[in-house]
Motif scaffolding. Structure first.
Motif, PDB file in Angstrom:
ATOM      1  N   SER A   1       0.814  -1.217   0.000  1.00  0.00           N
ATOM      2  CA  SER A   1       0.000   0.000   0.000  1.00  0.00           C
ATOM      3  C   SER A   1       0.849   1.269   0.000  1.00  0.00           C
ATOM      4  O   SER A   1       0.419   2.302   0.501  1.00  0.00           O
TER       5      SER A   1
ATOM      6  N   GLU B   1      -8.237   6.521   0.623  1.00  0.00           N
ATOM      7  CA  GLU B   1      -7.857   7.471  -0.422  1.00  0.00           C
ATOM      8  C   GLU B   1      -8.315   7.033  -1.802  1.00  0.00           C
ATOM      9  O   GLU B   1      -8.597   7.874  -2.662  1.00  0.00           O
ATOM     10  N   SER B   2      -8.372   5.721  -2.023  1.00  0.00           N
ATOM     11  CA  SER B   2      -8.543   5.209  -3.384  1.00  0.00           C
ATOM     12  C   SER B   2      -9.902   4.607  -3.680  1.00  0.00           C
ATOM     13  O   SER B   2     -10.210   4.319  -4.843  1.00  0.00           O
TER      14      SER B   2
ATOM     15  N   ARG C   1      -0.126   3.267  -5.265  1.00  0.00           N
ATOM     16  CA  ARG C   1      -0.812   4.453  -5.786  1.00  0.00           C
ATOM     17  C   ARG C   1      -0.521   4.663  -7.268  1.00  0.00           C
ATOM     18  O   ARG C   1      -1.432   4.947  -8.058  1.00  0.00           O
TER      19      ARG C   1
ATOM     20  N   PHE D   1      -4.750   3.724   2.513  1.00  0.00           N
ATOM     21  CA  PHE D   1      -4.802   3.625   1.059  1.00  0.00           C
ATOM     22  C   PHE D   1      -6.232   3.383   0.591  1.00  0.00           C
ATOM     23  O   PHE D   1      -6.695   3.985  -0.388  1.00  0.00           O
TER      24      PHE D   1
END
Length: 307
Positions: free
Chosen positions: A137, A173-174, A142, A170
């Motif tokens: 991660s 955020e994703s 990313r 992560f």
């Protein structure tokens, strides 16, 4: 003259590159590599045992340019909240040896690695893949997510990390879903990315669904591997046979046989598909860095003055 050399830092490099351009440039670059149009020795690695790190030099001649990446890997940097990889790239004219540029290499490494994986997925995976599993991660997770979005649309993205809070961050955020174990993340996934610095396998072949595509990226030295022997028992695709048979522990420790170079497949070669997983074992090769550096240079190079 020194004043004519382009110097570009990390943000300038990032602003100059796009994944669309990189994927296109790297497709041609790997085609050229597999058809003998690239001069590229194996990387030279200097171990730094007191810091569990290494320093490598990666030179290549590619068309009208040549250059070298100087790169370090210090896994202990993660505990210091620092990048584990640091790098710079020096670029020269191939016909005169004239110095052209000194560029940040960390961002180029980050982006070209993900772009090559995206090219591999586009080549090896069916158009209808739905589930992506990411083991790791960090920075590469990313960048890979951004690059793969250019070639496939996944309905479900799973992530696992040896550090659970990193996976949760992560995921937040994703839009991915964090899983408590690597096995749970991998079961049923169509495409699996291994993006860790683990010295021992984090992916077991028995977890993989029939025909899954794996991009094994994180382990590039003989003493490290991310995949167990069963995971390596199907087709193995690489960037460079020469590098693959000398550098990565995933191949050397498992005794796996290289099936083809990615550039050979891009040039029309085929291989028998079975129910075994297909592994793209990436080690990163110098010509990828030089091709990416050339893109940056062409965007940012100093304008020629008249007279």
């Amino acid at each position: 003259m020194a004043e004519d050399i382009l110097f570009a830092g990390a943000q300038q490099v990032r602003d100059a590159l796009s994944y669309e351009e990189l994927i296109t440039a790297l497709r041609q670059c790997l085609l050229d590599l597999s058809t003998g149009r690239v001069i590229q020795p194996l990387r030279s690695v200097l171990r730094i045992p007191q810091h569990q790190g290494w320093f490598a030099v990666m030179p290549a001649v590619y068309g009208d340019v040549m250059g070298a990446k100087l790169v370090t890997f210090y896994p202990g940097n993660a505990a210091l909240d620092m990048h584990t990889h640091q790098a710079m790239i020096q670029l020269f004219r191939a016909d005169t040896g004239e110095a052209l540029a000194v560029l940040d290499g960390r961002v180029i490494t980050e982006m070209r690695t993900a772009a090559v994986s995206a090219l591999a997925v586009d080549t090896l995976a069916t158009p209808h893949v739905k589930v992506l599993a990411i083991l790791g991660s960090g920075v590469q997770a990313r960048s890979h997510l951004a690059a793969l979005a250019r070639v496939r649309r996944f309905q479900e993205i799973r992530v696992w990390s040896r550090t659970a809070d990193h996976a949760q961050r992560f995921a937040g955020e994703s839009g991915a879903q964090a899983y408590p174990s690597a096995e749970e993340a991998v079961r049923g996934a169509d495409v699996v990315l291994t993006l860790t610095s683990s010295p021992e396998p984090v992916l077991a072949g028995r977890w993989l669904k029939s025909g899954a595509v794996v991009c094994a990226v994180g382990a590039v030295t003989p003493d490290r591997r991310e995949l167990d022997d069963e995971a390596m028992s199907g087709a193995v695709i690489v960037e460079s046979r020469e590098a693959a048979l000398r550098e990565p522990g995933d191949i050397l420790q498992s005794g796996a046989t290289v099936t083809a170079e990615l550039g050979e497949l891009l040039n029309g070669a085929t291989f028998p598909r079975t129910d075994r997983p297909v592994v793209f074992k990436s080690v990163g090769v110098a010509v990828e860095d030089i091709a990416a550096a050339k893109l940056v240079y062409e965007k940012l190079r100093p304008r020629q003055t008249a007279g």
